[in-house]
Design a protein around this motif. Structure first.
Motif: not given
Length: 305
Positions: A180-181, A205-207, A222-223, A228-229
């Motif tokens: 996800v963005p 976790w943080p992301d 959010r890897s 892409a956004e």
């Protein structure tokens, strides 16, 4: 009776037909076949009434009553259908074999085929077997099939051992990972929706964050490898997630409340049958263009208003 034909190494298990009446009468001709029943199906009048009830069954797709056939001859009867004695959305398994064909593992073979069908095709979350506590042969058969004995209850006028079988984990979905963005936006939409349907936060976790229900879970992350956004569900890849909802009323309620949590309806002009006349579902999309489908398991509760 429009049921799928199930084939094993020795048997054909197919929908019961009126032309099977004489064969079923032969299956129950020996009074010993009825020793665990409240009725005596060696009596042709009672047996024909039982057959008529089975032929008149109208229930969920892929469930009902089957004839067990070997080498072109009907040698038994079986059912996999809802039971008032068991939780909604599940089914009860029953099987009856001509004693002349006993001792060869044929009842086990037919029952195993129905179990596979119930889990893999009908998508049942549980299958029950109610076995008279004196019916040692059937108790052993249930054990061979992997049923769990969960106690004794009064059913059909006598004490019965209650057995349940659950789907195997092998081959089932382990988890779905959504890139996800924006994780907070995903939490506000997916987190709210999944929690409404009984999921609970699993890991953080943080992301990213995940939610779990049973043995499966959904990840929103959010890897750093994201390219892409914005998610485009019309490109190759994930189009949408489809989730079970218990009743049609709950589909209505969750879909309406979702508007306040970042979701907007899709195909609103065809709600609730955008997926077809027999498919009751809501289709929703969030600001990141992810789509979910909420599918009613049962149609017994109708929309209000």
């Amino acid at each position: 009776m429009n049921l799928p034909v199930l084939r094993t190494s020795r048997l054909i298990v197919r929908g019961l037909e009126r032309s099977d009446t004489d064969a079923v009468l032969r299956v129950f001709a020996d009074p010993a076949q009825s020793r665990y029943f409240a009725a005596d199906f060696s009596d042709p009048v009672q047996c024909r009434a039982m057959i008529e009830r089975r032929l008149g069954y109208r229930g969920p797709a892929n469930l009902g009553h089957w004839a067990i056939e070997r080498d072109g001859t009907v040698i038994g009867l079986a059912h996999l259908r809802p039971s008032d004695a068991m939780p909604p959305g599940t089914a009860e398994l029953g099987y009856f074999l001509d004693p002349a064909h006993g001792g060869q593992g044929l009842a086990t073979e037919a029952a195993a085929a129905l179990l596979r069908h119930g889990f893999a095709t009908a998508g049942l979350p549980a299958i029950w077997a109610l076995i008279h506590e004196s019916n040692v042969a059937s108790l052993k058969l249930a054990q061979r099939l992997g049923f769990r004995d969960v106690g004794v209850e009064e059913h059909y006028g006598a004490p019965h051992r209650v057995h349940v079988a659950l789907p195997a984990v092998h081959g089932h979905l382990h988890h779905v990972e959504l890139w996800v963005p924006d994780v907070p936006r995903a939490e506000a939409t997916f987190g709210w929706l999944l929690t409404q349907l009984g999921w609970r936060e699993y890991q953080r976790w943080p992301d990213g964050v995940s939610w779990r229900l049973g043995s499966g879970y959904v990840v929103a992350e959010r890897s750093p490898a994201l390219t892409a956004e914005r998610h485009d569900r019309l490109r190759p890849g994930l189009n949408h997630l489809a989730l079970h909802v218990e009743t049609t009323q709950q589909v209505d309620e969750v879909a309406e409340a979702a508007r306040e949590h970042g979701w907007r309806p899709l195909f609103a002009d065809r709600y609730p049958h955008a997926g077809g006349p027999d498919h009751y579902a809501a289709y929703l999309e969030n600001d990141d263009r992810f789509e979910v489908e909420l599918v009613a398991l049962r149609h017994g509760v109708t929309r209000q208003g």
